[in-house]
Structure formats: structure tokens, C-alpha cells
Design a protein around this motif. Structure first.
Motif, PDB file in Angstrom:
ATOM      1  N   MET A   1       0.835  -1.208   0.000  1.00 43.30           N
ATOM      2  CA  MET A   1       0.000   0.000   0.000  1.00 43.30           C
ATOM      3  C   MET A   1       0.872   1.261   0.000  1.00 43.30           C
ATOM      4  SD  MET A   1      -2.898  -1.556   0.102  1.00 43.30           S
ATOM      5  CE  MET A   1      -4.258  -0.471   0.510  1.00 43.30           C
TER       6      MET A   1
ATOM      7  N   ALA B   1      -0.012   4.976   0.600  1.00 41.50           N
ATOM      8  CA  ALA B   1      -1.089   5.894   0.988  1.00 41.50           C
ATOM      9  C   ALA B   1      -0.564   7.333   0.951  1.00 41.50           C
ATOM     10  CB  ALA B   1      -1.649   5.492   2.346  1.00 41.50           C
TER      11      ALA B   1
ATOM     12  N   SER C   1      -6.182   9.039   6.360  1.00 41.10           N
ATOM     13  CA  SER C   1      -5.104   8.674   5.429  1.00 41.10           C
ATOM     14  C   SER C   1      -5.170   7.216   4.989  1.00 41.10           C
ATOM     15  CB  SER C   1      -3.724   8.996   6.023  1.00 41.10           C
ATOM     16  OG  SER C   1      -3.606  10.379   6.218  1.00 41.10           O
ATOM     17  N   TYR C   2      -6.373   6.663   4.917  1.00 47.32           N
ATOM     18  CA  TYR C   2      -6.581   5.357   4.279  1.00 47.32           C
ATOM     19  C   TYR C   2      -6.961   5.574   2.817  1.00 47.32           C
ATOM     20  CZ  TYR C   2      -5.934   2.108   8.060  1.00 47.32           C
ATOM     21  OH  TYR C   2      -5.356   1.332   9.021  1.00 47.32           O
ATOM     22  N   ILE C   3      -6.541   4.623   1.982  1.00 48.32           N
ATOM     23  CA  ILE C   3      -6.817   4.744   0.554  1.00 48.32           C
ATOM     24  C   ILE C   3      -8.293   4.429   0.295  1.00 48.32           C
ATOM     25  CG2 ILE C   3      -6.239   3.867  -1.739  1.00 48.32           C
ATOM     26  CD1 ILE C   3      -3.450   3.116  -0.580  1.00 48.32           C
TER      27      ILE C   3
ATOM     28  N   GLY D   1      -8.823  -1.464   2.883  1.00 50.75           N
ATOM     29  CA  GLY D   1      -8.672  -1.485   4.348  1.00 50.75           C
ATOM     30  C   GLY D   1      -7.216  -1.643   4.727  1.00 50.75           C
TER      31      GLY D   1
ATOM     32  N   GLY E   1      -2.132  -5.302   6.062  1.00 47.85           N
ATOM     33  CA  GLY E   1      -1.430  -6.193   6.996  1.00 47.85           C
ATOM     34  C   GLY E   1      -2.404  -6.970   7.868  1.00 47.85           C
TER      35      GLY E   1
HETATM   36  N1  URA Z   1      -2.215   1.051   5.055  1.00 47.46           N
HETATM   37  C1  URA Z   1      -3.115   0.142   4.627  1.00 47.46           C
HETATM   38  O1  URA Z   1      -2.964  -1.071   4.860  1.00 47.46           O
HETATM   39  N2  URA Z   1      -4.176   0.600   3.943  1.00 47.46           N
HETATM   40  C2  URA Z   1      -4.372   1.902   3.657  1.00 47.46           C
HETATM   41  O2  URA Z   1      -5.375   2.246   3.016  1.00 47.46           O
HETATM   42  C3  URA Z   1      -3.415   2.831   4.119  1.00 47.46           C
HETATM   43  C4  URA Z   1      -2.341   2.373   4.830  1.00 47.46           C
END
Ligand code: URA
Ligand code: PRP
Length: 227
Positions: free
Chosen positions: A150, A152, A211-213, A218, A221
Motif C-alpha cells: 500500500m 497511501a 489517510s486510508y486509501i 482497508g 497487513g
Molecule cells: N495502510 C493500509 O494497509 N491501507 C491503507 O489504506 C493505508 C495504509
């Protein structure tokens, strides 16, 4: 009625900075991503279909490495004027999630050396924190495939690149492979490290206020390691 004719996905996505490229935006890739984006996809399928995309990313990353002319003799007694890879490579995964990409690299490059950098985003501020780095001692002489699913804000990748350049790696020799990138992250990478090539499976719309895409998938990890 379903059709077999469509091979390209319906979207072309946002314009990219010059350092960034995407995998061919095929319907197959979109279908794989649709499975891992689905919140109801069980962990075993998330891993299986992520691994399929990772394999495509690694193959594309290897296309960006330089080659030299090489002539071999075939069993027919004739020469074949081909190429061989120039220089040695290694992988570097940004832990934790980047570790999920190591097997895909190993499947394409037998016995490849792999370094690790542990960086974690602060859950509140999204600022990256560097905990640990273990890299091949001759990394300054290698091409580096930097692995993290990811991108972001780009904070973690920028921090990892700082670690690599502090160890003598040339920026032009870093290829950053990721599954989903945000336009903001790509722009930040281009602004700070225009020499670093970034290869994403898909580029999404934007970041949310945490700040999640978006639409994203989601926390990669969590989904890969704890379902
Ligand atoms: N890390 C992630 O796993 N997902 C995101 O959207 C942003 C950071
Ligand atoms: C995730 C992801 C990236 C980072 C991306 O890791 O794997 O490393 O966030 O966000 P950024 O571009 O804004 O820095 P996270 O820190 O959540 O840790 P994890 O690998 O343990 O899930």
C-alpha cells in the motif's frame, strides 16, 4: 448474458506523475483486485488472490531492469543473440505488510537476497516510525525491488528510501512495487524522489481523513496476517 470480449477494465484512472506506472489495466487484474477489496473475502482467498497480483507486479518490475546483449549456442548448433540481466538485484520489504510480497519475488528470482525495514504508521497521525533495518551488506551495488502493498501518504515508502540511500543505494536503482497507490502518495514520491520508479497494480481515487486509501481494501497487513 456474460461476454468474453472485454479484456480491458472500464477505468483508466487518474493521470500519473512521470515516475509512476501501472500494470496493464485488464479485466483480469480488476477481477483479482475486486476479490481482495471485498470486505467479505475470507483470509485464505485474500492471500491467494493477493499473491496472484504480487506475481504480476514482480514480473512487471523485472521488465524495468537493464539487460546486456548475450549470445548462447542452442542444441541445434546455432547461436542465439539474446540478452541477460545486467547487475544483481535484491528485494527489500517494508514490514509488516511488505513481507507478504517476498514469496512472489522468490518465485521469480531464485535465491534472491531480501532485506527488511520495519516501519509502522502511527494510527492517529499516519506519520511513519522507523524501528529496524537489516539489509544485504553489498546493497549499494544492487538494484533494489522495494516491496510494500500500500502507498497511501507515501510517508513509509519515503522513509524506507531514505534508509536505502543512507546505505549507498542509488535512487535510480530503486523500483517500488505496490498493489494500490493513492494519487497523493504518488505525487509525494515524485516530488521527493523523481528518480525512483513506482509500479502499482492500481491507482485509487484519494485518501480519507485517516489517510486510508479510498476505495482501497482497508488495512492490508491486518487482512493478510490476521483476517
Ligand atoms: N495502510 C493500509 O494497509 N491501507 C491503507 O489504506 C493505508 C495504509
Ligand atoms: C501500511 C502499509 C504501508 C503504509 C502505507 O503499513 O503496509 O507500509 O501503511 O501508508 P503511508 O503511505 O501513509 O505511509 P502499517 O504502518 O499500517 O503497518 P503494517 O505493515 O504492520 O500493516
Amino acid at each position: 448474458m456474460s461476454s468474453c470480449a472485454a479484456v480491458t477494465a472500464p477505468t483508466t484512472g487518474p493521470p500519473l506523475p512521470p515516475s509512476a506506472s501501472r500494470l496493464p489495466q485488464t479485466a483480469q487484474l480488476d477481477a483479482l483486485l475486486t476479490i481482495i477489496r471485498n470486505k467479505d473475502t475470507p483470509r485464505s482467498d485474500f492471500i491467494f488472490y493477493s499473491d496472484r497480483i504480487i506475481r504480476l507486479l514482480v514480473e512487471e518490475g523485472l521488465n524495468h531492469l537493464p539487460t546486456l546483449p548475450k549470445t548462447v549456442q542452442t542444441p541445434t548448433g546455432m547461436p542465439y543473440d539474446g540478452v541477460s540481466f545486467e547487475g544483481r538485484i535484491c528485494g527489500v520489504s517494508i514490514l509488516r505488510a511488505g513481507e507478504a510480497m517476498e514469496q512472489g519475488l522468490r518465485e521469480c528470482c531464485r535465491s534472491v537476497r531480501i532485506g527488511k525495514i520495519l516501519i509502522q504508521r502511527d494510527e492517529e497521525t499516519a506519520q511513519p516510525k522507523l524501528f529496524y533495518a537489516k539489509l544485504p551488506e553489498d546493497i549499494a551495488d544492487r538494484w533494489v525491488l522495494l516491496l510494500d502493498p500500500m502507498l497511501a501518504t507515501g510517508g513509509s515508502a519515503l522513509k524506507a528510501i531514505e534508509v536505502l540511500t543512507d546505505h549507498g543505494v542509488k535512487k535510480e536503482r530503486i523500483l517500488f512495487l505496490n498493489l494500490i497507490a493513492s494519487p497523493e502518495g504518488l505525487q509525494n514520491m515524485w516530488t521527493k524522489y523523481p528518480q525512483v520508479r513506482v509500479i502499482s497494480a492500481w491507482v485509487d481515487e484519494k485518501l480519507d481523513d485517516k489517510s486510508y486509501i479510498i476505495p482501497g481494501l482497508g488495512d492490508y497487513g491486518d487482512r493478510y496476517y490476521s483476517g
